[in-house]
Design an enzyme around this catalytic site. Structure first.
Site, short mmCIF file in Angstrom:
data_model
loop_
_atom_site.label_atom_id
_atom_site.label_comp_id
_atom_site.label_asym_id
_atom_site.label_seq_id
_atom_site.Cartn_x
_atom_site.Cartn_y
_atom_site.Cartn_z
N LYS A 83 0.89 -0.79 -0.03
CA LYS A 83 -0.30 -0.21 -0.08
C LYS A 83 0.68 1.58 0.26
O LYS A 83 1.81 1.18 0.67
CB LYS A 83 -0.76 -0.54 1.48
CG LYS A 83 -2.54 0.85 1.27
CD LYS A 83 -3.32 0.19 2.62
CE LYS A 83 -4.82 0.61 2.73
NZ LYS A 83 -4.91 0.38 3.70
O1 G3P Z 1 -8.09 1.23 5.22
C1 G3P Z 1 -7.76 2.99 4.77
C2 G3P Z 1 -9.45 3.07 6.30
O2 G3P Z 1 -10.91 2.69 5.84
C3 G3P Z 1 -9.58 4.16 7.34
O3 G3P Z 1 -10.96 3.86 7.79
O4 G3P Z 1 -12.27 5.01 9.29
O5 G3P Z 1 -9.93 5.81 9.17
O6 G3P Z 1 -11.82 7.41 7.55
P1 G3P Z 1 -11.47 5.62 8.21
#
Ligand code: G3P
Length: 217
Positions: A83
């Site tokens: 990633k």
């Molecule tokens: O993997 C990245 C992701 O899904 C982040 O989610 O909820 O931290 O914006 P969030």
């Protein structure tokens, strides 16, 4: 739509994987930090547990550093997807690692133009963050729709991996638009099973079961 689970918690991945709900896993530095585990160790454990792609994120900011880290992460297992962030350096790393045969997930995508660049750089996955766009009053699902249109217009094979999913509705909305993959925390995947009428209907059945003394075993 494939389901990836967005966590580095082994027990939670295992529970969903045993049910056939896990087509892959995504992690990021915040999720690794939350797990309290060593990144290489926990990533290897996840790769051994699931068959699908497991995203492990680089921590360098320059292309050279990302490529070196990506090569090290790729050695963990065949199902690693490295990633990288959607920066110019990240796109450079994406191209090099992709050319070497490594799956690359380009993350932190917030615009259709960024997604177009990732596809040109050969990304296996593009990760648009819909919840974080919603947080600033921009409809994250519109971005998924725009990327779907653009990729279909030109036959790009990069898979749209909807990320930053915060609700069960996000999951069905992404499926309606045609996202290839959605990655969500285990709690969101479990919440997809909930419906108030299911609970109400079950309560009614339970009352009748008790009244009539219905037994099967
Ligand atoms: O993997 C990245 C992701 O899904 C982040 O989610 O909820 O931290 O914006 P969030």
């Amino acid at each position: 739509m494939k389901f990836f689970v967005d966590t580095a918690e082994i027990d939670q991945i295992k529970e969903l994987n045993d049910l056939g709900m896990v087509d892959g896993v995504t992690t990021n530095p915040s999720l690794i930090a939350k797990s309290g585990r060593d990144i290489l160790e926990v990533t290897k454990e996840i790769c051994d547990l699931v068959d699908g792609p497991v995203s492990a994120e680089v921590v360098a900011l320059d292309a050279e550093g990302m490529i070196a880290e990506g090569r090290k992460l790729a050695k963990i297992a065949d199902n690693i997807a490295v990633k990288v962030p959607l920066t110019w350096a990240g796109l450079q790393a994406c191209k090099t690692l992709t050319d070497e045969g490594t799956m690359v997930n380009v993350t932190l995508c917030f615009s259709a133009n960024q997604a177009l660049l990732a596809a040109k750089a050969g990304a296996t996955f593009i990760s648009p963050f819909i919840g974080r766009l919603d947080d600033i009053n921009i409809d994250g699902l519109d971005l998924i729709e725009d990327i779907r249109t653009i990729y279909d217009n030109y036959g790009f094979e990069t898979q749209i991996l909807a990320a930053s999913i915060r609700s069960a509705n996000h999951m069905s909305d992404c499926a309606k638009i045609g996202a290839d993959v959605a990655t969500a925390p285990p709690a969101v995947i479990k919440a997809m099973a909930n419906h108030v009428l299911t609970d109400k209907g079950l309560a009614g059945f339970m009352a009748d079961i008790e009244k009539a003394g219905i037994k099967i075993l």
